[in-house]
Scaffold this motif. Structure first.
Motif, PDB file in Angstrom:
ATOM      1  N   UNK A   1      -3.239  -3.500  -5.003  1.00 34.69           N
ATOM      2  CA  UNK A   1      -3.570  -4.917  -5.223  1.00 34.69           C
ATOM      3  C   UNK A   1      -2.413  -5.620  -5.933  1.00 34.69           C
ATOM      4  N   UNK A   2      -1.233  -5.331  -5.462  1.00 37.08           N
ATOM      5  CA  UNK A   2      -0.026  -5.867  -6.073  1.00 37.08           C
ATOM      6  C   UNK A   2       0.939  -6.264  -4.971  1.00 37.08           C
TER       7      UNK A   2
ATOM      8  N   UNK B   1       0.832  -1.197   0.000  1.00 38.47           N
ATOM      9  CA  UNK B   1       0.000   0.000   0.000  1.00 38.47           C
ATOM     10  C   UNK B   1       0.867   1.248   0.000  1.00 38.47           C
ATOM     11  N   UNK B   2       0.243   2.350  -0.423  1.00 41.21           N
ATOM     12  CA  UNK B   2       0.850   3.678  -0.362  1.00 41.21           C
ATOM     13  C   UNK B   2      -0.094   4.578   0.416  1.00 41.21           C
ATOM     14  N   UNK B   3       0.469   5.444   1.245  1.00 43.12           N
ATOM     15  CA  UNK B   3      -0.345   6.312   2.092  1.00 43.12           C
ATOM     16  C   UNK B   3       0.148   7.745   1.991  1.00 43.12           C
ATOM     17  N   UNK B   4      -0.814   8.663   1.943  1.00 40.14           N
ATOM     18  CA  UNK B   4      -0.537  10.094   1.910  1.00 40.14           C
ATOM     19  C   UNK B   4      -0.949  10.693   3.243  1.00 40.14           C
TER      20      UNK B   4
ATOM     21  N   UNK C   1      -8.747   5.050  -5.689  1.00 39.75           N
ATOM     22  CA  UNK C   1      -9.315   3.709  -5.866  1.00 39.75           C
ATOM     23  C   UNK C   1      -8.635   2.911  -6.975  1.00 39.75           C
ATOM     24  N   UNK C   2      -8.099   3.584  -7.984  1.00 36.02           N
ATOM     25  CA  UNK C   2      -7.513   2.882  -9.118  1.00 36.02           C
ATOM     26  C   UNK C   2      -6.388   3.732  -9.698  1.00 36.02           C
ATOM     27  N   UNK C   3      -5.377   3.058 -10.237  1.00 34.42           N
ATOM     28  CA  UNK C   3      -4.250   3.788 -10.822  1.00 34.42           C
ATOM     29  C   UNK C   3      -4.621   4.319 -12.201  1.00 34.42           C
TER      30      UNK C   3
ATOM     31  N   UNK D   1       6.767  -6.757  -8.452  1.00 35.44           N
ATOM     32  CA  UNK D   1       6.362  -7.654  -9.533  1.00 35.44           C
ATOM     33  C   UNK D   1       6.767  -7.140 -10.907  1.00 35.44           C
ATOM     34  N   UNK D   2       7.553  -6.053 -10.944  1.00 39.82           N
ATOM     35  CA  UNK D   2       8.061  -5.542 -12.210  1.00 39.82           C
ATOM     36  C   UNK D   2       7.231  -4.457 -12.851  1.00 39.82           C
ATOM     37  N   UNK D   3       6.196  -3.968 -12.189  1.00 38.97           N
ATOM     38  CA  UNK D   3       5.328  -2.952 -12.768  1.00 38.97           C
ATOM     39  C   UNK D   3       5.638  -1.572 -12.208  1.00 38.97           C
ATOM     40  N   UNK D   4       5.316  -0.564 -13.016  1.00 44.00           N
ATOM     41  CA  UNK D   4       5.367   0.838 -12.605  1.00 44.00           C
ATOM     42  C   UNK D   4       3.964   1.405 -12.795  1.00 44.00           C
TER      43      UNK D   4
END
Length: 679
Positions: A155-156, A136-139, A190-192, A178-181
């Motif tokens: 979700x990664x 997770x990332x938090x601000x 809610x979604x990238x 997992x290799x993603x940016x």
């Protein structure tokens, strides 16, 4: 033990301490904070040394909040520092307070695993972003301790790095194991907004371009640095740099739009500065650390100086102008020529003087003038130095007609390579004569005559006292191959004491001359004739293996340059030398093109990466073909086998409307396959 004298690029260093994980520079660039599992110190940056100013870690305390993974100085507040700890906490420090314990202003513990990276918001001075091993990332709003952070759930797998876009502060990038940016909008947690499969394995670091707002760089465990353009229609990296070690950190060089610095994360202890326009050799190499570099930062946006820390506990201030420049040690003198009679030479020390006329160049290849002769010279810029490139052709050599691409291509396609030798030689003589290579044609006719009806006689059975050996025959065999053989034979008249009809001419009488003739062709540049004759006569004449390899490899290279893949493959298959035949045993990749946009399909899938259209659509029913797909190799269109069979039973033009006359013949297709398709 290494000293500063061993590394002239090092301007200053701090006394070694325990392992360091990260560092950060103060807003006014006068202080640097270093952090590790057992270290959290502030140093003043001086001309030739680092002076310790403060130690934020209380002695004797084993609180895991002091065990730091990452540290970030506030971009505008001189006294505020944030650290990420191994105990899932984010700690805010205020260095203006008195006492070591009092300087710890706030501890945020909402993550469930280690916090790997933190980043301050570029515009909002109170917002702090964190990325954790929990995925997770938090601000956070650092002013209000009662408010929970805004959570971004990818979700990664674990988050390895987070960075705000300096031009669009509402967007940030995140790197995952997992290799993603991924690119996120803080207004939509809610979604990238964008997801890129960037690397095979962990993505350890990302960096936004300081001048181009849509460019982001990523570095991973796969030892690659990739530069991405976030244009929605682009799926492949804009630039790729192959390094020798797994990437730990990347950072763009200020003032140089194409330069990026990197450090390793496992074994390599150097810092490399790359130019993505010349990705094969680094621009500069900085050494001085003995273990992998864990963090580095450009000093006060100066393009040549940076501060770095390492696992060995060292803190160095370095100037890349004094670092090792690999390109300065590369020889830049070159010479090459192409198949269209142009020779190019590059000399970095040569200077072109316009007042001195250039020498007149005459073509080595008669009947064809190089387009490059109209260009005298061209100056090429390479970094800070310049070199001169001259395009010219050598002097005329009258004794040999030279290379003609038209003749070469015609003979490469038409030459016969399979025995018997007589039929092969007669066929090749005919093809040579039709294209205008009369000397080569006469040579093939001579081989056909000399080896006509040769019986299978072993070497031991040959008699040097054969009655066919005569002065007249010796005179024939001593002829210069450049003369017309048929004219010389007529000079002997009807009284010549030899014959080529029913009698057999022992090969030991002329094989030495045949060998000299083949070698003559090779030495005078006709690699095609030398290679083909060597292939036809390989068990009859003795030529050194190394000489044969030189001819065959040169001939195959010329065929590849002209994209004559089939003749080149036939030469490789027929050649008796193992070194040549092994070329066909190497892996071969054949890329097909998209029938819609014509771009190469670099990976398997149902859609093209360039136009996102189906890669195997049926030109008649316009549905995706999931079974047997048949297509025309001329235009690339195709479809279901049954549909194609019905169409081409009465038509010859492509059903896709491209007006191409396809060569698909339904009569040659497998009837069983057609019946299975219908069923």
């Amino acid at each position: 033990m290494c000293t500063l004298a061993d590394h002239p690029e090092t301007l200053a260093s701090a006394p070694k301490q325990q392992s360091l994980n990260a560092l950060s520079l103060s807003p006014d660039a006068t202080f640097v904070v270093t952090a590790g599992r057992d270290v959290l110190k502030i140093y003043s940056v001086q001309v030739d040394t680092f002076a310790e100013v403060d130690n934020l870690r209380p002695s004797g305390k084993a609180n895991l909040s002091y065990s730091t993974v990452d540290v970030q100085w506030h971009p505008s507040d001189q006294y505020r520092i944030a650290t990420a700890a191994t105990n899932n906490a984010v700690v805010i420090w205020n260095t203006h307070r008195d006492g070591r314990t009092q300087k710890r202003e706030r501890v945020i513990s909402e993550h469930t695993r280690t916090v790997n990276r933190i980043c301050w918001h570029p515009n909002n001075n109170y917002n702090l972003l964190s990325g954790s091993q929990d995925g997770t990332m938090k601000l956070w709003d650092t002013r209000d301790s009662s408010t929970k952070g805004l959570t971004f759930v990818a979700k990664s797998t674990a988050v390895r790095d987070v960075q705000f876009n300096p031009f669009y502060p509402n967007y940030f990038g995140a790197a995952f194991e997992n290799g993603t940016v991924q690119v996120w909008d803080i207004r939509n947690p809610s979604v990238c907004e964008r997801k890129i499969t960037a690397h095979q394995g962990l993505v350890m670091s990302i960096a936004w371009h300081p001048a181009d707002r849509s460019i982001i760089a990523s570095g991973g465990r796969d030892r690659l640095i990739k530069v991405w353009d976030l244009n929605p229609h682009v799926t492949n990296p804009k630039h790729t740099i192959q390094t020798i070690a797994s990437i730990g950190r990347v950072a763009w060089r200020p003032g140089h739009v194409s330069h990026i610095a990197s450090s390793g994360c496992l074994v390599d202890s150097k810092i490399y500065v790359w130019d993505y326009n010349k990705p094969y050799i680094p621009t500069c190499l900085l050494s001085g650390h003995r273990e992998p570099v864990t963090g580095f930062i450009w000093y006060n946006s100066i393009a040549d100086r940076l501060i770095s820390c390492s696992k060995d506990g060292s803190l160095l201030f370095q100037d890349m102008r004094n670092g090792y420049q690999p390109r300065a040690h590369i020889r830049r003198v070159g010479l090459s020529w192409n198949i269209h009679d142009a020779l190019v030479s590059i000399n970095p020390t040569a200077t072109s003087n316009p007042s001195v006329p250039s020498p007149r160049n005459t073509s080595f290849f008669p009947g064809k003038t190089s387009r490059a002769l109209n260009k005298s010279s061209e100056a090429l810029s390479t970094g800070s130095s310049s070199c001169t490139m001259r395009i010219h052709t050598p002097m005329r050599v009258p004794q040999y007609s030279g290379f003609h691409s038209t003749i070469f291509e015609h003979l490469a396609r038409r030459y016969r390579l399979h025995p018997p030798l007589k039929d092969l030689a007669l066929h090749n003589a005919k093809e040579s004569r039709e294209i205008g290579a009369y000397q080569v044609s006469q040579t093939w006719l001579m081989l056909a005559t000399l080896y006509e009806d040769e019986p299978d006689v072993k070497e031991s059975e040959r008699s040097p006292d054969s009655p066919l050996s005569s002065p007249a025959l010796s005179a024939v065999l001593e002829l210069d191959v450049t003369n017309d053989l048929s004219q010389k034979l007529e000079d002997f008249g009807d009284d010549a004491d030899f014959g080529f009809g029913e009698a057999w001419l022992p090969s030991h009488h002329f094989e030495e001359h045949i060998r000299d003739m083949v070698v003559w062709y090779g030495n005078n540049g006709d690699i095609q004739t030398a290679a083909i004759m060597c292939l036809a006569l390989h068990n009859r004449i003795q030529i050194p293996t190394q000489t044969q390899l030189t001819w065959f490899f040169s001939y195959i290279e010329l065929l590849h340059r002209l994209q004559l893949w089939t003749p080149a493959n036939e030469i490789i298959r027929q050649c008796p030398l193992d070194d040549v035949r092994s070329l066909n045993q190497k892996s071969t990749t054949v890329h097909t093109n998209c029938p819609s946009c014509g771009k190469p399909l670099l990976r398997s899938g149902w859609a093209c990466d360039q136009c996102n259209k189906p890669t195997t659509p049926c030109s008649i029913c316009h549905q995706r073909v999931r079974g047997t797909y048949i297509w025309c190799q001329g235009c690339g269109h195709g479809g279901h086998m049954t549909h194609m069979a019905e169409w081409f039973a009465v038509n010859t033009v492509c059903p896709a409307g491209c007006a191409h006359v396809c060569s698909l013949t339904p009569s040659t297709w497998n009837r069983d396959t057609l019946s299975s398709q219908n069923s």
